[in-house]
Design an enzyme around this catalytic site. Structure first.
Site, PDB file in Angstrom:
ATOM      1  N   HIS A  32      22.431  62.245  53.483  1.00  0.00           N
ATOM      2  CA  HIS A  32      21.227  62.481  52.793  1.00  0.00           C
ATOM      3  C   HIS A  32      19.906  62.032  53.816  1.00  0.00           C
ATOM      4  CE1 HIS A  32      23.828  60.509  49.321  1.00  0.00           C
ATOM      5  NE2 HIS A  32      23.472  61.749  49.018  1.00  0.00           N
ATOM      6  N   LYS A  55      27.277  56.549  34.968  1.00  0.00           N
ATOM      7  CA  LYS A  55      27.693  56.872  36.353  1.00  0.00           C
ATOM      8  C   LYS A  55      28.561  55.661  36.944  1.00  0.00           C
ATOM      9  CE  LYS A  55      26.783  60.768  38.525  1.00  0.00           C
ATOM     10  NZ  LYS A  55      26.404  61.475  40.038  1.00  0.00           N
ATOM     11  N   ARG A 103      25.984  71.741  50.362  1.00  0.00           N
ATOM     12  CA  ARG A 103      26.971  71.504  51.072  1.00  0.00           C
ATOM     13  C   ARG A 103      28.009  72.769  51.024  1.00  0.00           C
ATOM     14  NH1 ARG A 103      28.200  65.418  49.091  1.00  0.00           N
ATOM     15  NH2 ARG A 103      27.405  66.800  47.445  1.00  0.00           N
ATOM     16  N   SER A 125      28.767  60.331  49.153  1.00  0.00           N
ATOM     17  CA  SER A 125      28.976  59.065  48.895  1.00  0.00           C
ATOM     18  C   SER A 125      30.261  58.623  48.351  1.00  0.00           C
ATOM     19  CB  SER A 125      27.771  58.610  47.718  1.00  0.00           C
ATOM     20  OG  SER A 125      26.425  59.106  48.054  1.00  0.00           O
TER      21      SER A 125
END
Ligand code: ADP
Length: 160
Positions: A17, A41, A90, A128
């Protein structure tokens, strides 16, 4: 002024990030890193904690602001007088979801464009979730996240 918003969960912010933030800040006059306040989440860090982490790791970049939002992204972008959403890509696996999000956001507001930045290959595997998984087993994450996150993860897992 050319303002871009980089939205995400940042739970927690990783070196991947941070690389996007630093590169994005070179292109836009102001880059707003916006933490999505999404109760669905079940995050590890609270929105306030994530904002604090982001403030600390971007302290030396003059044109970066940290904020959070819980409304529709396009409404937030317009309120900030921005026109650009920045997202990182990615692998191919990111593509389908990102294409869907970019398309719906463009449909909701034609003035808003999503700009994609390719990951720095050195962070192409980094997320993450991977970081949290590694930290859970007390394995080192020092190459993956800034020091402040390494410490925060250690504390979180010690408390758990
Ligand atoms: P979200 O839940 O919105 O995907 P994330 O915090 O996981 O939030 O990611 C925010 C953005 O950062 C996404 O566009 C994601 O693809 C991008 N990103 C995450 N990790 C990396 C990385 N290692 N390299 C480049 N971009 C990344």
């Amino acid at each position: 002024m050319n303002i871009a918003v980089y939205p995400g969960s940042f739970d927690p912010v990783t070196n991947g990030h941070l690389d996007i933030i630093m590169r994005g800040a070179k292109v836009f006059d102001l880059l707003i890193v916006a933490v999505l306040n999404n109760s669905g989440k079940n995050p590890m860090f609270t929105v306030e904690e994530r904002k604090q982490h982001l403030i600390e790791v971007t302290r030396n970049i003059g044109n970066v602001e940290v904020d959070s939002f819980n409304n529709l992204l396009v409404d937030y972008i317009q309120a900030k007088q921005a026109r650009v959403i920045i997202r990182g890509l990615r692998a191919i696996s990111d593509f389908e979801y990102e294409l869907q999000m970019a398309s719906i956001n463009h449909k909701l507001s034609e003035n808003i464009e999503t700009f994609f930045m390719m990951t720095n290959p050195q962070y192409s595997y980094l997320s993450s979730s991977i970081v949290k998984e590694i930290a859970k087993y007390q394995a080192p994450v020092s190459d993956l996240v800034p020091k402040v996150i390494e410490d925060a993860l250690r504390i979180k897992y010690a408390v758990k």
